[in-house]
Design an enzyme around this catalytic site. Structure first.
Site, PDB file in Angstrom:
ATOM      1  N   CYS A   1      -1.023   3.937  -6.397  1.00  0.00           N
ATOM      2  CA  CYS A   1      -1.877   3.301  -5.378  1.00  0.00           C
ATOM      3  C   CYS A   1      -2.111   1.886  -5.866  1.00  0.00           C
ATOM      4  O   CYS A   1      -2.375   1.675  -7.062  1.00  0.00           O
ATOM      5  CB  CYS A   1      -3.195   4.059  -5.266  1.00  0.00           C
ATOM      6  SG  CYS A   1      -4.488   3.190  -4.357  1.00  0.00           S
TER       7      CYS A   1
ATOM      8  N   CYS B   1       0.873  -1.176   0.000  1.00  0.00           N
ATOM      9  CA  CYS B   1       0.000   0.000   0.000  1.00  0.00           C
ATOM     10  C   CYS B   1       0.910   1.226   0.000  1.00  0.00           C
ATOM     11  O   CYS B   1       1.744   1.375   0.899  1.00  0.00           O
ATOM     12  CB  CYS B   1      -0.867  -0.033   1.254  1.00  0.00           C
ATOM     13  SG  CYS B   1      -1.879   1.438   1.496  1.00  0.00           S
TER      14      CYS B   1
HETATM   15  N1  DGL Z   1      -3.895   0.640  -1.880  1.00  0.00           N
HETATM   16  C1  DGL Z   1      -3.698   1.844  -1.134  1.00  0.00           C
HETATM   17  C2  DGL Z   1      -2.482   2.606  -1.699  1.00  0.00           C
HETATM   18  O1  DGL Z   1      -1.666   1.974  -2.346  1.00  0.00           O
HETATM   19  C3  DGL Z   1      -5.021   2.521  -1.059  1.00  0.00           C
HETATM   20  C4  DGL Z   1      -5.096   3.706  -0.231  1.00  0.00           C
HETATM   21  C5  DGL Z   1      -6.388   3.914   0.507  1.00  0.00           C
HETATM   22  O2  DGL Z   1      -6.804   3.036   1.268  1.00  0.00           O
HETATM   23  O3  DGL Z   1      -6.877   5.039   0.381  1.00  0.00           O
HETATM   24  O4  DGL Z   1      -2.266   3.757  -1.473  1.00  0.00           O
END
Ligand code: DGL
Length: 258
Positions: free
Chosen positions: A179, A69
């Site tokens: 993301c 993430c």
């Molecule tokens: N998958 C997360 C990232 O890479 C998502 C972020 C979120 O939960 O807003 O930033």
């Protein structure tokens, strides 16, 4: 065994690459759906979740943890490395390959608000992208759509046009997916930008880096389990995980209680 976590199902775009590269390893995936999205949460809350999830992984005896993430990496990787001795692999914003290969000198980056605020992103930008024009857009609402199992359709296209059209209009020839939820929107993005714009997903590079770290370990836990935990709803987690590995049995989906 490799622990992989994200605010939700986005990190499965990283797990997909890890699993392709190292199918013989065991994996414990955590989707922190009850706390998703992280993108607009206070940094202290994201660190508290990183701490709790790391302790859960340690109780499961994983050898390395992939923070799949970008937002959690930006907020908590330093804290994690200072607090725990297990190796952590975080998401690197793929600005470098985009800036180095751009011919138009314009690059688009799609990420969450917290990722753009983080020093990791800003240092990378300063170091590798000073010579290009970078167009940043917060992908507001995209994480929620992916969490709801949507990767195409009217809602997805409307938001993507809103964020990506200005990048294309400015001449961007590369779009960085900042993301881990966004790789699931690659086909929809490709439909908008066409074949001349590169879509850059850092997940394969993160998988390679993880393999390098594992290969350098003298020995590791070779328990070949596949478990997928969620602190919230599990339906999209099951849908995507079982799409990636059709042989999964539903019993691998579990409730995370931390
Ligand atoms: N998958 C997360 C990232 O890479 C998502 C972020 C979120 O939960 O807003 O930033």
């Amino acid at each position: 065994m490799i622990g992989v976590y994200d605010s939700g199902v986005g990190g499965l775009s990283v797990w997909r690459e890890l699993y392709k590269l190292m199918p013989e390893e065991g994996y414990i995936y955590v989707s922190d759906s009850a706390y998703c999205p992280y993108g607009t949460k206070p940094v202290e809350d994201i660190i508290a979740r990183a701490d709790a999830i790391t302790r859960f992984f340690l109780s499961k005896k994983v050898d390395v943890i992939v923070v799949a993430c970008n937002t959690a990496t930006a907020a908590s990787i330093r804290y994690l490395r200072e607090t725990f001795s297990i190796p952590f692999i975080g998401m690197e914003p793929a600005i470098k390959p985009a800036a180095l290969t751009s011919e138009s000198g314009v690059v688009g980056v799609l990420a969450t608000a917290n990722t753009f605020k983080g020093s990791l992103y800003n240092n990378t930008l300063e170091k590798f992208a000073a010579h290009v024009k970078v167009i940043e857009r917060v992908g507001e609402g995209l994480v929620e759509l992916v969490e709801a199992g949507k990767s195409e359709g009217e809602d997805v296209e409307r938001l993507l046009h809103l964020y990506i059209d200005p990048m294309v209009e400015a001449g961007a020839d590369a779009i960085v997916l900042g993301c881990t939820h966004y790789p699931f929107l690659t086909s929809a993005i490709a439909k908008i930008v066409g074949p001349s714009v590169k879509i850059i997903n850092p997940a394969p590079a993160v998988a390679l880096q993880t393999k390098r770290i594992i290969d350098a370990m003298p020995s590791h836990n070779s328990n070949r389990i596949l478990e997928f935990y969620s602190s919230g709803d599990t339906s999209t987690l099951w849908k995507i995980a079982s799409f990636i590995e059709p042989d999964l049995s539903y019993s691998c989906i579990k409730k995370l209680c931390v």
